[in-house]
Design an enzyme around this catalytic site. Structure first.
Site, PDB file in Angstrom:
ATOM      1  N   ASP A 180      50.554 -10.497 -65.728  1.00 50.24           N
ATOM      2  CA  ASP A 180      49.744  -9.361 -65.306  1.00 50.24           C
ATOM      3  C   ASP A 180      48.288  -9.822 -65.403  1.00 50.24           C
ATOM      4  OD1 ASP A 180      49.054  -6.644 -64.699  1.00 50.24           O
ATOM      5  OD2 ASP A 180      48.493  -6.431 -66.795  1.00 50.24           O
TER       6      ASP A 180
ATOM      7  N   CYS B 195      75.190 -22.470 -97.590  1.00 45.10           N
ATOM      8  CA  CYS B 195      75.836 -23.039 -96.408  1.00 45.10           C
ATOM      9  C   CYS B 195      76.503 -21.943 -95.587  1.00 45.10           C
ATOM     10  CB  CYS B 195      76.857 -24.105 -96.799  1.00 45.10           C
ATOM     11  SG  CYS B 195      78.263 -23.434 -97.713  1.00 45.10           S
TER      12      CYS B 195
END
EC number: 7.2.2.21
Length: 711
Positions: free
Chosen positions: A398, A14
């Site tokens: 591109d 935890c």
């Protein structure tokens, strides 16, 4: 400069445990800094500390510490061999006492001494580690989940609610077990990557083949990979031919052909032929190692939503304690309320106010999503980029190597003379033979076109080869002079033969974004050949899918002339086309896009487009598996040369944002509803712990749904 050491941590369940472990390690003499990566279950220690000291710092949670390199080459360290009963004996024994306690309550009444004794045993056995941690924190005025629960259980005991106190203990333990399970499940996607590459390989040394552990394989060693075997190390093929399944690294579903000098990656599967591969990287530097390392680092990066939750929880927990204290004391003191009733209500508020669900809501989603992306050939460098992709409004591409394949190919070959197929083939062979002597970048396309059609280009002997600067080439074959070149060259050579029909054919090809060249002699035109950077078959579908996912604008950026740019842009379906751009122009355009749309991504090759990639909100590089630069510099790397992973990444990111919002909202709403039950006095410890545990369970299960996201 102090030395940094990275350890893997087994048993970290935890976020609170992670924070405490980090504090404990920082207190070790000789340690100057310690940073826990909860998502990756790792700790980086700066300074001097032994494994034993680090392990002692995590003794409160029985953490196991393993050096990073050792754990990487031997994932067996993470296999928990303890039986379920041995791991959970306290929880099971506590549950047994509670069951017997309720049986005694039914038969003997709730005030019977044995009934209460059974519940007390259940509280102390099941809550041992909880109390140990809670009391320590209480003495230090550290208000954690354990502190809240400890106060609530002590209060329940104080007012004689032994049964409900025991239920709080066991349900809190179950809640923590569920949290531990969910985080382990989320981390498993990365641990599964560790199992991809074999731990041994067949290596040829001094003429002898022997099995060698990957840690002992050196750069330059020759690996022998048989059909059906996985490749253990990165390298390049020195002998043999095969098809290699690279799905584990790039996400490509179709095997990739491998020949001499082609690169291969650790963890990929050799499907057909025998390969001899020269090792080019050590085990810790292989592509799969880098992916694992970067993904784990990404899982440790706090996303904006997670940073908000952590900050909120810091003030939220003390506020809950104050509210609980007020509920327990104000009604009896000011309005004559029953002390036992209102203390009970205050204790219930403490339990329902526990921020378990809120704290776990974001990390479980981020860790799961990044792991799912990695398994599908997408490397996301952090939760922040995952969230940014989810909010994208525009994506710029591109052209070369992104929307197109980046390799010129012959798209059209048009014969202008009437002749037999044999003569047509011979004409092409002569043209290709001339191009073999040329340095022009498009020559390779003409040569490859001939080779793939099994034309014998060596059968032609070219004499008097000359390059005509800016226009074409010339050479003599069998006493005849041939030319290959631009339309301008042939307009000068054969103006009378350059008819309107030929002009139209050349113009049509150029309007489609192709480079048109002609072949002929100084007496006649023989053929037209068109070469183009071939558009990826997936580009049109990808652009369409991105628009469906809510991307408002897609833009193609290229240095090509506007006519070529328009032809390709229209073919793939982008919403805007910008041609004739220099790198600085691309950078300026991205900056303007950010002003207009806010969040913008740039997709490129990771090298030539570096300025634009860096300026974008998220820089996405293509073909990361082939270049270390792309992996290291981009925010997101598509490991395969596959643009189709982009819509998947956008979809996954948007789903992640959606689930994080759902988790945070649900965690807060469920607690608000439970707190409102205080007004009519309906809130019980049962309802409180079920609300907290139920919320934790639901947000973790909701986060784990991201494992199933596919495009």
């Amino acid at each position: 400069m102090a030395e940094k050491t990275v350890y893997r941590v087994d048993g970290l369940s935890c976020t609170n445990c992670a924070a405490k472990f980090e504090r404990n390690v920082k207190e070790i003499e000789g340690v100057t800094e310690a940073i826990v990566n909860f998502g990756a279950s790792k700790i980086t220690v700066t300074g001097e500390a032994s494994i034993q000291q680090v392990e002692q710092a995590g003794a409160f949670e029985h953490l196991k510490i393993i050096p990073e390199k050792e754990s990487f080459t031997d994932p067996e360290h993470f296999t928990d061999h303890q039986s379920f009963i041995r791991k959970n004996w306290r929880l099971l024994l506590s549950g047994l006492f509670i069951a017997v306690g309720y049986a005694s309550q039914i038969m003997n009444g709730e005030d019977f001494y044995l009934t209460n004794a059974l519940f007390i045993f259940a509280i102390f056995i099941g809550g041992y580690s909880l109390f140990k941690e809670g009391f320590k924190n209480l003495l230090k005025f550290e208000f954690t989940m354990e502190t809240l629960m400890t106060i609530a259980i002590i209060g329940a005991a104080f007012i004689g609610e032994w049964a409900e106190g025991s239920i709080v203990v066991i349900l809190f333990a179950v809640s923590e077990a569920l949290e531990r399970y969910s985080m382990d499940k989320a981390r498993q996607s990365i641990r599964s990557l560790m199992d991809i590459a074999p731990k041994e390989a067949l290596v040829r040394r001094s003429g002898t083949d022997r099995m060698v552990h990957v840690d002992d394989i050196q750069i330059g060693d020759i690996m022998i990979i048989k059909p059906g075997q996985k490749i253990a190390m990165d390298g390049h093929v020195v002998k043999g031919y095969s098809a290699v399944n690279q799905a584990a690294i790039t996400g490509e579903s179709i095997p990739v052909e491998k020949n001499i000098d082609d690169s291969v990656f650790a963890g990929t599967l050799n499907e057909e032929g025998l390969l001899e591969v020269a090792v080019t990287k050590r085990v810790e530097d292989t592509t799969i190692s880098k992916i694992i390392h970067l993904v784990e680092e990404a899982q440790g990066e706090r996303a904006p939503a997670q940073a908000f939750v952590d900050t909120f929880a810091k003030y939220y927990t003390p506020a809950i304690i104050v509210i609980a204290a007020l509920i327990a004391t104000v009604p009896p003191l000011l309005f004559g309320g029953n002390w036992e009733t209102w203390v009970y209500q205050g204790l219930s508020v403490l339990v329902v106010g526990c921020p378990c669900a809120l704290v776990v809501s974001t990390p479980v989603a981020i860790v799961t999503a990044i792991g799912n992306a990695a398994k599908n050939g997408v490397l996301v460098k952090g939760g922040v980029y995952l969230e940014e992709i989810g909010g994208l409004k525009a994506i710029a591409f591109d052209k070369t190597g992104t929307l197109t394949k980046g390799v010129p190919v012959v798209t059209d070959y048009i014969e202008l003379t009437e002749a037999t197929n044999i003569q047509h083939n011979k004409n092409y062979i002569i043209m290709a033979a001339l191009e073999q002597l040329s340095q022009h970048p498009l020559a390779s396309a003409i040569i490859k076109y001939g080779e793939t059609r099994e034309m014998d280009l060596t059968s032609i002997n070219v004499n008097d080869f000359t390059s005509i600067t800016g226009k074409g080439i010339r050479g003599t074959v069998d006493g005849n002079t041939y030319y290959v070149g631009s339309p301008v060259l042939f307009k000068e050579l054969l103006a009378s033969q350059f008819t309107d029909s030929i002009h139209r054919q050349v113009s049509d090809l150029q309007l489609k974004g192709k480079t048109a060249m002609l072949f002929g002699t100084n007496q006649k035109l023989i053929s037209i050949v068109a070469v183009a950077d071939e558009v990826r078959s997936s580009s049109q579908h990808v652009i369409k899918r991105l628009h469906e996912l809510g991307i408002e604008k897609t833009i193609m950026l290229t240095g090509d002339n506007q006519a070529t740019a328009q032809a390709i842009g229209q073919q793939v379906g982008v919403s805007e086309i910008e041609g004739e751009l220099m790198p600085q122009d691309k950078l300026d355009y991205i900056k303007q896009l950010k002003i207009n749309f806010g969040k913008v991504a740039m997709v490129g090759d990771g090298i030539n487009d570096a300025p634009a990639l860096a300026a974008a909100t998220v820089g996405i590089a293509m073909g990361g598996a082939g270049t270390d630069t792309a992996i290291e510099t981009a925010d997101v790397a598509l490991m395969g040369d596959d643009l189709q992973k982009l819509p998947f990444t956008v979809k996954l990111s948007r789903k992640t944002l959606q689930i994080i919002k759902q988790n945070i909202t649900f965690s807060l709403v469920i607690k608000l509803i439970a707190l409102l039950l205080v007004i009519p006095g309906w809130l019980t410890l049962w309802i409180a712990i079920m609300a907290d545990m139920g919320a934790t369970l639901l947000v973790t299960l909701n986060g784990l749904r991201l494992m199933k996201v596919k495009d």
